[in-house]
Design an enzyme around this catalytic site. Structure first.
Site, short mmCIF file in Angstrom:
data_model
loop_
_atom_site.label_atom_id
_atom_site.label_comp_id
_atom_site.label_asym_id
_atom_site.label_seq_id
_atom_site.Cartn_x
_atom_site.Cartn_y
_atom_site.Cartn_z
N GLU A 9 -1.31 -8.66 4.36
CA GLU A 9 -1.00 -8.85 5.78
C GLU A 9 -2.17 -8.56 6.71
O GLU A 9 -2.12 -8.85 7.91
CB GLU A 9 0.18 -7.94 6.17
CG GLU A 9 -0.16 -6.52 6.58
CD GLU A 9 -0.73 -5.63 5.49
OE1 GLU A 9 -1.02 -4.46 5.79
OE2 GLU A 9 -0.88 -6.07 4.34
N HIS A 38 -3.59 -5.37 0.70
CA HIS A 38 -3.05 -5.68 2.03
C HIS A 38 -3.09 -7.18 2.32
O HIS A 38 -3.99 -7.66 3.01
CB HIS A 38 -3.83 -4.93 3.11
CG HIS A 38 -3.53 -3.48 3.20
ND1 HIS A 38 -2.46 -2.98 3.92
CD2 HIS A 38 -4.15 -2.41 2.65
CE1 HIS A 38 -2.44 -1.66 3.82
NE2 HIS A 38 -3.46 -1.29 3.06
N CYS A 79 0.84 -1.20 0.00
CA CYS A 79 0.00 0.00 0.00
C CYS A 79 0.88 1.25 0.00
O CYS A 79 1.50 1.56 -1.00
CB CYS A 79 -0.99 -0.04 1.16
SG CYS A 79 -2.35 1.14 0.96
#
Length: 220
Positions: A184, A182, A94
């Site tokens: 994660e 994202h 990001c």
């Protein structure tokens, strides 16, 4: 030599306390890697070089050019550029992807078609990429961004796009990747981001329902 000193080390730059390493903390440590977290938001200096076997730069609520708001961003852009030049395995997520693009000569601007928040379907453009190979196309990923990469650095390969934005994932050289989404993000991450950004209760609940409905696909 101790086990920890023999293990590959990954430098992680965290730009915001609520935007931590998330899923990658478990995944990478289970794979035998040691994580070294640099927190410039807490006044940890960003090193001039990774000094590690890999680099991950995480997201954050600031823009990629918000140097007044986050004075460590120039150093982070420089770190990403040098890591890419040194062929250090590098992943920008990001904001991290935007910093990688800017640091290497690309351009980032507010998205002309609005923000991506929640699960978004990505079209995978390069099926044999070492990072994205094996993914279905389209594939769902969690997004939380309003700025987008409008021009990639010279020589970068587009790896994924959405209907609204063409540069959602890219590879620079052979070992540096940037992703606008994202991988994660955990549910706890998303909850914290909804609070941090002031997302309305109804919008936040709708986004969480959509994300939970795709959680198994997104995690896989």
């Amino acid at each position: 030599m101790s086990e920890s000193s023999a293990s590959p080390r990954i430098l992680v730059v965290e730009n915001e306390p609520a935007a931590g390493i998330g899923n990658f903390g478990d995944w990478l440590q289970e794979a035998g890697l040691v994580l070294e977290i640099c927190r410039p938001h807490a006044r940890s200096p960003v090193p001039a070089a990774t000094g590690a076997d890999g680099l991950i730069v995480l997201g954050g609520p600031m823009g990629a050019r918000d140097d007044d708001r986050a004075p460590w961003l120039p150093a982070t852009r420089g770190l990403l550029r040098r890591a890419a030049e040194a062929r250090t395995p590098t992943l920008g997520i990001c904001l991290g992807a935007q910093l990688l693009a800017l640091g290497c000569g690309g351009q980032v601007e507010p998205g002309a078609h609005g923000c991506h928040i929640g699960p978004v379907w990505e079209t995978i453009d390069v099926s044999d990429d070492p990072l994205l190979s094996g993914l279905p196309s389209p594939a769902p990923f969690v997004h939380w961004h309003c700025d987008v990469i409008t021009r990639l650095p010279d020589g970068a390969a587009v790896l994924a796009h959405t209907r609204a934005y063409p540069h959602q994932a890219f590879r620079l050289g052979c070992r540096a990747w940037g992703v606008q989404f994202h991988p994660e993000a955990t549910v706890a991450n998303l909850t914290a981001w909804a609070e941090l950004t002031g997302l309305g209760a109804d919008d936040a609940q709708a986004m969480m329902r959509r994300t939970r409905g795709r959680q198994d696909e997104i995690t896989a």
